[in-house]
Design an enzyme around this catalytic site. Structure first.
Site, PDB file in Angstrom:
ATOM      1  CG  HIS A 176      39.278 -39.167 -65.491  1.00 18.94           C
ATOM      2  ND1 HIS A 176      39.248 -38.534 -66.722  1.00 18.94           N
ATOM      3  CD2 HIS A 176      40.355 -39.988 -65.523  1.00 18.94           C
ATOM      4  CE1 HIS A 176      40.264 -38.966 -67.456  1.00 18.94           C
ATOM      5  NE2 HIS A 176      40.952 -39.837 -66.754  1.00 18.94           N
ATOM      6  CG  ASP A 196      33.402 -41.771 -65.101  1.00 19.48           C
ATOM      7  OD1 ASP A 196      33.469 -42.851 -65.728  1.00 19.48           O
ATOM      8  OD2 ASP A 196      34.326 -40.944 -65.084  1.00 19.48           O
ATOM      9  CD  GLN A 239      39.432 -46.649 -63.383  1.00 18.46           C
ATOM     10  OE1 GLN A 239      39.780 -47.779 -63.066  1.00 18.46           O
ATOM     11  NE2 GLN A 239      40.173 -45.899 -64.189  1.00 18.46           N
ATOM     12  CE  LYS A 299      39.721 -45.850 -67.939  1.00 17.08           C
ATOM     13  NZ  LYS A 299      41.106 -45.413 -67.892  1.00 17.08           N
ATOM     14  CB  CYS A 307      42.979 -37.384 -65.770  1.00 14.21           C
ATOM     15  SG  CYS A 307      43.972 -37.678 -67.213  1.00 14.21           S
TER      16      CYS A 307
HETATM   17  N1  PLP Z   1      36.603 -41.516 -65.983  1.00 15.76           N
HETATM   18  C1  PLP Z   1      37.447 -42.241 -65.234  1.00 15.76           C
HETATM   19  C2  PLP Z   1      37.114 -42.495 -63.782  1.00 15.76           C
HETATM   20  C3  PLP Z   1      38.610 -42.754 -65.786  1.00 15.76           C
HETATM   21  O1  PLP Z   1      39.467 -43.464 -65.019  1.00 15.76           O
HETATM   22  C4  PLP Z   1      38.893 -42.505 -67.157  1.00 15.76           C
HETATM   23  C5  PLP Z   1      40.143 -42.994 -67.781  1.00 15.76           C
HETATM   24  O2  PLP Z   1      41.192 -43.004 -67.175  1.00 15.76           O
HETATM   25  C6  PLP Z   1      37.970 -41.758 -67.902  1.00 15.76           C
HETATM   26  C7  PLP Z   1      36.841 -41.285 -67.279  1.00 15.76           C
HETATM   27  C8  PLP Z   1      38.188 -41.456 -69.349  1.00 15.76           C
HETATM   28  O3  PLP Z   1      38.116 -42.591 -70.124  1.00 15.76           O
HETATM   29  P1  PLP Z   1      38.586 -42.543 -71.645  1.00 15.76           P
HETATM   30  O4  PLP Z   1      39.890 -41.816 -71.681  1.00 15.76           O
HETATM   31  O5  PLP Z   1      38.709 -43.968 -72.029  1.00 15.76           O
HETATM   32  O6  PLP Z   1      37.526 -41.851 -72.413  1.00 15.76           O
END
Ligand code: PLP
Length: 407
Positions: free
Chosen positions: A123, A200, A203, A226, A365
């Protein structure tokens, strides 16, 4: 204990509403999950009866708020399998967590020419902070591809390690393909070589039990919205040895013990990494959300979602004009797809919305992954613990309508 999806659905008031005259079928959980009554009630109670700033006051309400807020650290530690709650830094979500690693750890411990290994399915939150370091410090980004199923072979990551590798920053679960990465193998191999690992967990943590100590990672950020909790809440697990190597990057109140004209003395970790007034109520809500999930049982949630995934996979496989990206055998219930013909993902999602089915359309993203797949956009149906097989059917019906309209 068995998983009673009807009872779980009854806990989420928004699931009873209609959209465009149709029952809501909410399949955009990868972007953000809905909130159960216990979280909504906890937010109301916190604001209506128990609100004040934390850590500062010597008055009753501040003490109540501080106790509730600080109690969440232990809940998150339990949720993530961390035996010491001081390894948990509270924050606003994964984006802040990864930036904390970039500025607080990587900037202190890397120099020009050092390497960071990333997968192509990261992401942007796990890409852009590393580009900052590339631009500002001259660190090198080393990319590892996924195979045609969307699987990431851990051996490829190990093969990419060089004497200059200082950090591996990889997702535990792809927000587009649903692929679950064998991060344990990667983390243990990296640790033997003294390489730091940032996994990360945005998810993964919502779909399966996570134990950061078993995984052996150094950094594991999660994001509250999430996890059926409020937006603006989150945390990052930081292994104690890595925390000791970090400098705070956000300066302000709370993270500081003494401030003088010529020097400052920081607070102890983890508060040293928590500057300013935090998301007090959001964090309290996150604690309630995690207790709710643990009460249902992460194994039960995972088992329900596996059944849902298998059903969805079988139904979507039956649509020979639908191209699903990510066919990993043990993926999560996340399906990104395009349709044969010229229909753009946005057009598909608009038609689905007319049928009450909420999905996400776009790049999600994940620019490098889209480049790797040769796509400009996909639609993504991402399932949660409250989704049902009847909702898979509703998705398929709506997709069949798209096919008729756009074929
Ligand atoms: N990493 C992953 C795999 C994600 O799906 C997301 C959010 O869509 C993020 C990071 C970023 O999370 P946040 O926007 O809540 O900081």
């Amino acid at each position: 204990m068995t998983f009673d999806v009807a009872a779980v659905r009854a806990d989420f008031p928004i699931l009873a509403r209609e959209v465009n005259g149709k029952p809501l079928v909410y399949l955009d959980n990868g972007a953000s999950a809905q909130k159960p009554n216990v979280v909504i009630d906890a937010i109301n109670t916190a604001y209506a009866h128990e609100y004040a700033n934390v850590h500062r006051g010597l008055h009753y309400l501040s003490n109540v708020a501080t106790e509730k807020y600080e109690g969440v650290r232990g809940i998150i530690a339990r949720f993530l399998g961390a035996s010491d709650e001081n390894t948990i830094v509270l924050n606003s979500g994964t984006t802040e967590g990864i930036n904390t690693v970039a500025y607080g750890w990587a900037m202190e411990n890397m120099t020009a020419g050092d390497e960071i290994i990333l997968s192509v399915m990261e992401h942007h939150a796990n890409i852009v902070p590393w580009h900052f370091l590339r631009e500002r410090m001259g660190v090198k980004l080393v990319w590892v591809d996924v195979d045609s199923n969307g699987d990431l072979d851990p051996q490829k990551v190990l093969d990419a390690m060089t004497p200059r590798t200082k950090l591996i920053a990889i997702t535990h679960l792809s927000n587009v393909l649903g692929t679950v990465v064998d991060v344990k193998t990667i983390c243990h191999a990296a640790r033997e070589r003294g390489i730091a690992t940032m996994i990360d967990g945005s998810q993964a943590a919502v779909h399966m039990p996570v134990n950061v100590e078993d995984l052996g990672c150094d950094f594991y950020p999660i994001t509250g919205h999430k996890l059926y909790g409020p937006s603006g809440s989150g945390a990052i697990y930081i292994r104690a040895e890595r925390m000791a190597e970090m400098r705070p990057f956000l300066g302000g109140g709370d993270m500081i013990r003494e401030v003088h004209k010529d020097h400052v003395i920081y607070n102890d970790a983890p508060m040293k990494f928590e500057a300013g007034t935090p998301g007090i109520v959001q964090t309290i809500g996150l604690g309630v959300a995690l207790e709710y999930m643990m009460g249902l049982g992460m194994d039960n949630i995972a088992a329900h979602e596996r059944t849902l995934r298998d059903y969805a996979r079988a139904r979507l496989d039956g649509l020979n004009w639908l191209n699903v990206q990510g066919t990993s055998a043990d993926k999560a219930a996340i399906f990104s797809f395009t349709l044969d013909g010229a229909a753009h993902a946005h057009d598909i999602s608009t038609v689905l919305d007319k049928k009450g089915v909420a999905v996400r359309a776009g790049q999600h993203c994940t620019g490098p992954l889209m480049d790797h797949l040769g796509l400009s956009a996909t639609c993504r149906a991402s399932f949660a613990m409250y989704n049902t097989e009847a909702e898979v059917d509703a998705l398929v019906d709506a997709l069949e309508l798209c096919h008729k309209l756009f074929a």
